[in-house]
Scaffold this active site. Structure first.
Site: not given
Length: 299
Positions: A115, A167
């Site tokens: 990865s 938010k």
């Protein structure tokens, strides 16, 4: 009294020896002629504690290499991946260092180089993997934790005051809306395309369709990665070999008859270890979600 004095002298001598080797051990009997630097990048990418490294750590080592002026560099990468931001920064640091110093950089993969570890390996001129190296895992993952059902059963109600409807996106206290899930998917796939682009740029003989087939998060052993081309300019890795093989090949590539080797390892202070552990705990409590280039053996 004499025994106490003798003991004090022994303790003092041991302390002096410890300080001497801690400070000067990297400079003992190291000749600078035809120097090959072996840089160890080990652990999770993007943290500050032990068993991890970040772009600042790499930058410090590169500053040392600017002074040492080696003929070539071998990066020994043993990493399962890490944060997207730091992974990309390290990749670009390696690229920039190569261009600025006109120097060859080889990679030797350790037990795991997957990865994000594979991502930064793409910045090198040649990649060596050992037969049992675990590599690949090309992709991006984001894990979200949701406690809403558990909190309802316990009878705990979380009240959130926010300035906008997004938010608290990713909050563990409520489920994602379909719209929010789409937003995260767009971010993940944009980063995935970036990863694909890096592999395509550096594995020049692999077609984009082949790369995409190989980049669905699969994990490969080094021997298979070589056959598939992941370790080669015509695949995923270039060659099967150990760290010694990578050094020998770099020596041959640089047309050097003799070489001197100096190892560089990222040094973490005790304080950094404590701060990292504390920071990770706080981060998990505040926001257990994170976008990462991550290697996983199993889901």
């Amino acid at each position: 009294m004499k025994k106490k004095i003798a003991l004090d002298i022994i303790v003092f001598s041991l302390i002096v020896l410890f300080i001497y080797f801690a400070v000067f051990k990297n400079n003992i009997n190291i000749k600078t002629d035809n120097l090959i630097a072996v840089v160890y990048l080990e652990g999770i990418i993007g943290e500050v504690g032990k068993n991890s490294f970040n772009s600042n750590d790499v930058k410090k080592i590169f500053n040392e290499l600017e002074q040492a002026k080696p003929k070539g560099i071998v990066l020994r990468i043993s990493s399962p991946g890490g944060t997207v931001y730091e992974t990309d920064k390290i990749y670009n640091l390696i690229k920039q260092f190569k261009i600025k110093n006109n120097i060859k950089v080889y990679v030797s993969m350790g037990e795991v180089c997957a990865s994000g570890g594979y991502y930064i390996a793409m910045a090198s001129d040649s990649i060596f993997a050992e037969p049992l190296t675990e590599t690949g895992s090309i992709g991006v993952i984001m894990s979200l934790v949701n406690y809403e059902e558990l909190l309802n059963k316990v009878g705990i109600n979380i009240i959130t005051i926010k300035s906008g409807k997004y938010k608290d996106i990713g909050s563990p206290y409520r489920k994602l809306t379909p719209e929010e899930k789409t937003m995260f998917e767009e971010i993940i796939f944009e980063m995935y395309e970036k990863f694909i682009g890096v592999v395509k740029e550096n594995r020049i003989n692999l077609s984009e369709s082949t790369i995409r087939n190989l980049a669905q998060g699969q994990i490969y052993l080094g021997s298979k990665a070589y056959k598939l081309g992941l370790v080669d300019k015509i695949g995923l890795v270039d060659k099967i070999g150990t760290l010694d093989d990578a050094i020998s090949e770099l020596k041959k590539d640089l047309n050097l008859k003799t070489i001197n080797i100096k190892e560089y390892k990222i040094q973490k202070s005790f304080l950094e270890g404590i701060l990292s552990t504390t920071s990770n705990i706080i981060q998990q409590i505040k926001n257990p979600s994170q976008i990462i280039f991550e290697y996983k053996l199993s889901e």
